[in-house]
Design a protein around this motif. Structure first.
Motif, PDB file in Angstrom:
ATOM      1  N   ARG A  42       0.819  -1.216   0.000  1.00  0.00           N
ATOM      2  CA  ARG A  42       0.000   0.000   0.000  1.00  0.00           C
ATOM      3  C   ARG A  42       0.854   1.268   0.000  1.00  0.00           C
ATOM      4  NH1 ARG A  42      -5.390  -1.109   0.635  1.00  0.00           N
ATOM      5  NH2 ARG A  42      -5.853  -3.165   1.420  1.00  0.00           N
ATOM      6  N   GLY A  43       2.076   1.160  -0.448  1.00  0.00           N
ATOM      7  CA  GLY A  43       2.972   2.310  -0.523  1.00  0.00           C
ATOM      8  C   GLY A  43       3.031   2.862  -1.939  1.00  0.00           C
ATOM      9  N   ALA A  44       4.058   3.669  -2.188  1.00  0.00           N
ATOM     10  CA  ALA A  44       4.222   4.258  -3.516  1.00  0.00           C
ATOM     11  C   ALA A  44       5.652   4.750  -3.696  1.00  0.00           C
ATOM     12  CB  ALA A  44       3.256   5.409  -3.708  1.00  0.00           C
ATOM     13  N   GLU A  45       6.016   5.024  -4.962  1.00  0.00           N
ATOM     14  CA  GLU A  45       7.298   5.629  -5.307  1.00  0.00           C
ATOM     15  C   GLU A  45       7.015   6.906  -6.091  1.00  0.00           C
ATOM     16  OE1 GLU A  45      10.663   2.662  -6.479  1.00  0.00           O
ATOM     17  OE2 GLU A  45       8.764   1.990  -7.362  1.00  0.00           O
ATOM     18  N   VAL A  46       7.790   7.949  -5.814  1.00  0.00           N
ATOM     19  CA  VAL A  46       7.680   9.206  -6.557  1.00  0.00           C
ATOM     20  C   VAL A  46       9.071   9.556  -7.070  1.00  0.00           C
ATOM     21  CG1 VAL A  46       7.108  11.654  -6.428  1.00  0.00           C
ATOM     22  CG2 VAL A  46       5.819  10.010  -5.067  1.00  0.00           C
ATOM     23  N   MET A  47       9.156   9.871  -8.371  1.00  0.00           N
ATOM     24  CA  MET A  47      10.431  10.271  -8.968  1.00  0.00           C
ATOM     25  C   MET A  47      10.228  11.569  -9.747  1.00  0.00           C
ATOM     26  SD  MET A  47      11.630   6.558 -10.312  1.00  0.00           S
ATOM     27  CE  MET A  47       9.971   5.989 -10.616  1.00  0.00           C
ATOM     28  N   THR A  48      11.176  12.488  -9.616  1.00  0.00           N
ATOM     29  CA  THR A  48      11.113  13.765 -10.324  1.00  0.00           C
ATOM     30  C   THR A  48      12.490  14.105 -10.861  1.00  0.00           C
ATOM     31  OG1 THR A  48       9.382  14.555  -8.830  1.00  0.00           O
ATOM     32  CG2 THR A  48      10.543  16.218 -10.107  1.00  0.00           C
ATOM     33  N   LEU A  49      12.528  14.634 -12.082  1.00  0.00           N
ATOM     34  CA  LEU A  49      13.764  15.108 -12.694  1.00  0.00           C
ATOM     35  C   LEU A  49      13.461  16.467 -13.328  1.00  0.00           C
ATOM     36  CD1 LEU A  49      16.700  14.464 -13.423  1.00  0.00           C
ATOM     37  CD2 LEU A  49      15.844  13.447 -15.534  1.00  0.00           C
ATOM     38  N   VAL A  50      14.292  17.477 -13.003  1.00  0.00           N
ATOM     39  CA  VAL A  50      14.086  18.839 -13.500  1.00  0.00           C
ATOM     40  C   VAL A  50      15.388  19.356 -14.094  1.00  0.00           C
ATOM     41  CG1 VAL A  50      13.464  21.200 -12.888  1.00  0.00           C
ATOM     42  CG2 VAL A  50      12.373  19.301 -11.711  1.00  0.00           C
ATOM     43  N   TYR A  51      15.298  19.922 -15.295  1.00  0.00           N
ATOM     44  CA  TYR A  51      16.424  20.641 -15.888  1.00  0.00           C
ATOM     45  C   TYR A  51      16.072  22.121 -15.842  1.00  0.00           C
ATOM     46  CZ  TYR A  51      19.293  22.992 -19.305  1.00  0.00           C
ATOM     47  OH  TYR A  51      20.128  23.883 -19.922  1.00  0.00           O
ATOM     48  N   GLN A  60      14.465  32.136 -14.677  1.00  0.00           N
ATOM     49  CA  GLN A  60      14.855  30.741 -14.885  1.00  0.00           C
ATOM     50  C   GLN A  60      13.792  30.028 -15.724  1.00  0.00           C
ATOM     51  OE1 GLN A  60      14.343  27.649 -11.722  1.00  0.00           O
ATOM     52  NE2 GLN A  60      16.590  27.693 -11.743  1.00  0.00           N
ATOM     53  N   LEU A  61      14.225  29.265 -16.708  1.00  0.00           N
ATOM     54  CA  LEU A  61      13.352  28.411 -17.505  1.00  0.00           C
ATOM     55  C   LEU A  61      13.614  26.974 -17.064  1.00  0.00           C
ATOM     56  CD1 LEU A  61      11.406  28.198 -19.991  1.00  0.00           C
ATOM     57  CD2 LEU A  61      13.453  27.804 -21.351  1.00  0.00           C
ATOM     58  N   TYR A  62      12.548  26.172 -16.917  1.00  0.00           N
ATOM     59  CA  TYR A  62      12.753  24.797 -16.473  1.00  0.00           C
ATOM     60  C   TYR A  62      11.792  23.838 -17.174  1.00  0.00           C
ATOM     61  CZ  TYR A  62       8.740  25.744 -13.483  1.00  0.00           C
ATOM     62  OH  TYR A  62       7.492  26.091 -13.027  1.00  0.00           O
ATOM     63  N   ALA A  63      12.193  22.577 -17.237  1.00  0.00           N
ATOM     64  CA  ALA A  63      11.366  21.478 -17.742  1.00  0.00           C
ATOM     65  C   ALA A  63      11.438  20.354 -16.714  1.00  0.00           C
ATOM     66  CB  ALA A  63      11.873  20.999 -19.091  1.00  0.00           C
ATOM     67  N   ALA A  64      10.292  19.732 -16.444  1.00  0.00           N
ATOM     68  CA  ALA A  64      10.240  18.718 -15.392  1.00  0.00           C
ATOM     69  C   ALA A  64       9.512  17.461 -15.862  1.00  0.00           C
ATOM     70  CB  ALA A  64       9.531  19.280 -14.167  1.00  0.00           C
ATOM     71  N   TYR A  65       9.936  16.322 -15.311  1.00  0.00           N
ATOM     72  CA  TYR A  65       9.297  15.031 -15.528  1.00  0.00           C
ATOM     73  C   TYR A  65       8.990  14.445 -14.151  1.00  0.00           C
ATOM     74  CZ  TYR A  65       8.727  10.083 -16.540  1.00  0.00           C
ATOM     75  OH  TYR A  65       8.233   8.808 -16.620  1.00  0.00           O
ATOM     76  N   ASN A  66       7.738  14.047 -13.919  1.00  0.00           N
ATOM     77  CA  ASN A  66       7.325  13.456 -12.641  1.00  0.00           C
ATOM     78  C   ASN A  66       6.662  12.111 -12.890  1.00  0.00           C
ATOM     79  OD1 ASN A  66       7.732  15.779 -10.751  1.00  0.00           O
ATOM     80  ND2 ASN A  66       6.350  16.718 -12.214  1.00  0.00           N
ATOM     81  N   GLN A  67       6.856  11.192 -11.953  1.00  0.00           N
ATOM     82  CA  GLN A  67       6.201   9.889 -12.038  1.00  0.00           C
ATOM     83  C   GLN A  67       5.829   9.419 -10.641  1.00  0.00           C
ATOM     84  OE1 GLN A  67       8.417   6.150 -12.840  1.00  0.00           O
ATOM     85  NE2 GLN A  67       7.103   6.058 -14.642  1.00  0.00           N
ATOM     86  N   VAL A  68       4.589   8.959 -10.483  1.00  0.00           N
ATOM     87  CA  VAL A  68       4.107   8.342  -9.253  1.00  0.00           C
ATOM     88  C   VAL A  68       3.679   6.929  -9.598  1.00  0.00           C
ATOM     89  CG1 VAL A  68       2.326   8.361  -7.465  1.00  0.00           C
ATOM     90  CG2 VAL A  68       3.296  10.503  -8.256  1.00  0.00           C
ATOM     91  N   LYS A  69       4.170   5.959  -8.830  1.00  0.00           N
ATOM     92  CA  LYS A  69       3.824   4.552  -9.064  1.00  0.00           C
ATOM     93  C   LYS A  69       3.299   3.965  -7.759  1.00  0.00           C
ATOM     94  CE  LYS A  69       5.784   0.226 -10.647  1.00  0.00           C
ATOM     95  NZ  LYS A  69       7.031  -0.484 -10.928  1.00  0.00           N
ATOM     96  N   ASN A  70       2.008   3.626  -7.732  1.00  0.00           N
ATOM     97  CA  ASN A  70       1.391   3.030  -6.556  1.00  0.00           C
ATOM     98  C   ASN A  70       1.681   1.547  -6.482  1.00  0.00           C
ATOM     99  OD1 ASN A  70      -0.095   5.213  -5.310  1.00  0.00           O
ATOM    100  ND2 ASN A  70      -1.378   5.212  -7.138  1.00  0.00           N
ATOM    101  N   ASP A  71       1.744   1.026  -5.239  1.00  0.00           N
ATOM    102  CA  ASP A  71       1.873  -0.417  -5.053  1.00  0.00           C
ATOM    103  C   ASP A  71       0.575  -1.101  -5.494  1.00  0.00           C
ATOM    104  OD1 ASP A  71       4.434  -0.163  -4.124  1.00  0.00           O
ATOM    105  OD2 ASP A  71       3.938  -0.486  -2.016  1.00  0.00           O
ATOM    106  N   THR A  72       0.584  -2.432  -5.528  1.00  0.00           N
ATOM    107  CA  THR A  72      -0.522  -3.197  -6.110  1.00  0.00           C
ATOM    108  C   THR A  72      -1.846  -3.095  -5.356  1.00  0.00           C
ATOM    109  OG1 THR A  72       0.239  -5.161  -4.938  1.00  0.00           O
ATOM    110  CG2 THR A  72       0.992  -4.880  -7.210  1.00  0.00           C
TER     111      THR A  72
END
Length: 101
Positions: A42-51, A60-72
């Motif tokens: 019942r947990g999750a993972e969150v990943m973010t990458l920003v340039y 400042q100009l920026y671009a970001a990628y985010n991902q959330v992945k829930n457990d089963t």
């Protein structure tokens, strides 16, 4: 558990990253702690990458990628207001400009 990195590559270029692991809530299985139901997977993972690119001290100009992945066994963690399915994954890509006064 969480990790953050903020790295100025060279000159006006920088990269920021984060990784967050929300572990399974502990307690009596089936009970609710705040808004989370206790149990396995019942947990999750969150990943973010920003340039980011600094045009000046204030702009400042920026671009970001985010991902959330829930457990089963959960759909409790989302990006913003949009819901996800049990065990689902959400991704978001964005751009923006920041001006500091």
């Amino acid at each position: 558990m969480a990790f953050w990195v903020d790295w100025t590559i060279a000159g006006p270029h920088s990269i920021k990253a984060q990784y967050v692991l929300q572990q399974d809530p502990e307690g009596t299985a089936g009970a609710t702690v705040n808004t989370y139901t206790v149990g396995s997977d019942r947990g999750a993972e969150v990943m973010t990458l920003v340039y980011a690119y600094n045009f000046s001290k204030r702009t400042q100009l920026y671009a970001a990628y985010n991902q959330v992945k829930n457990d089963t066994n959960t759909n409790a963690f989302t990006l913003g207001q949009t819901g996800t399915t049990v065990g689902g994954k959400q991704t978001a890509i964005g751009m923006g400009m920041r001006y500091s006064f």
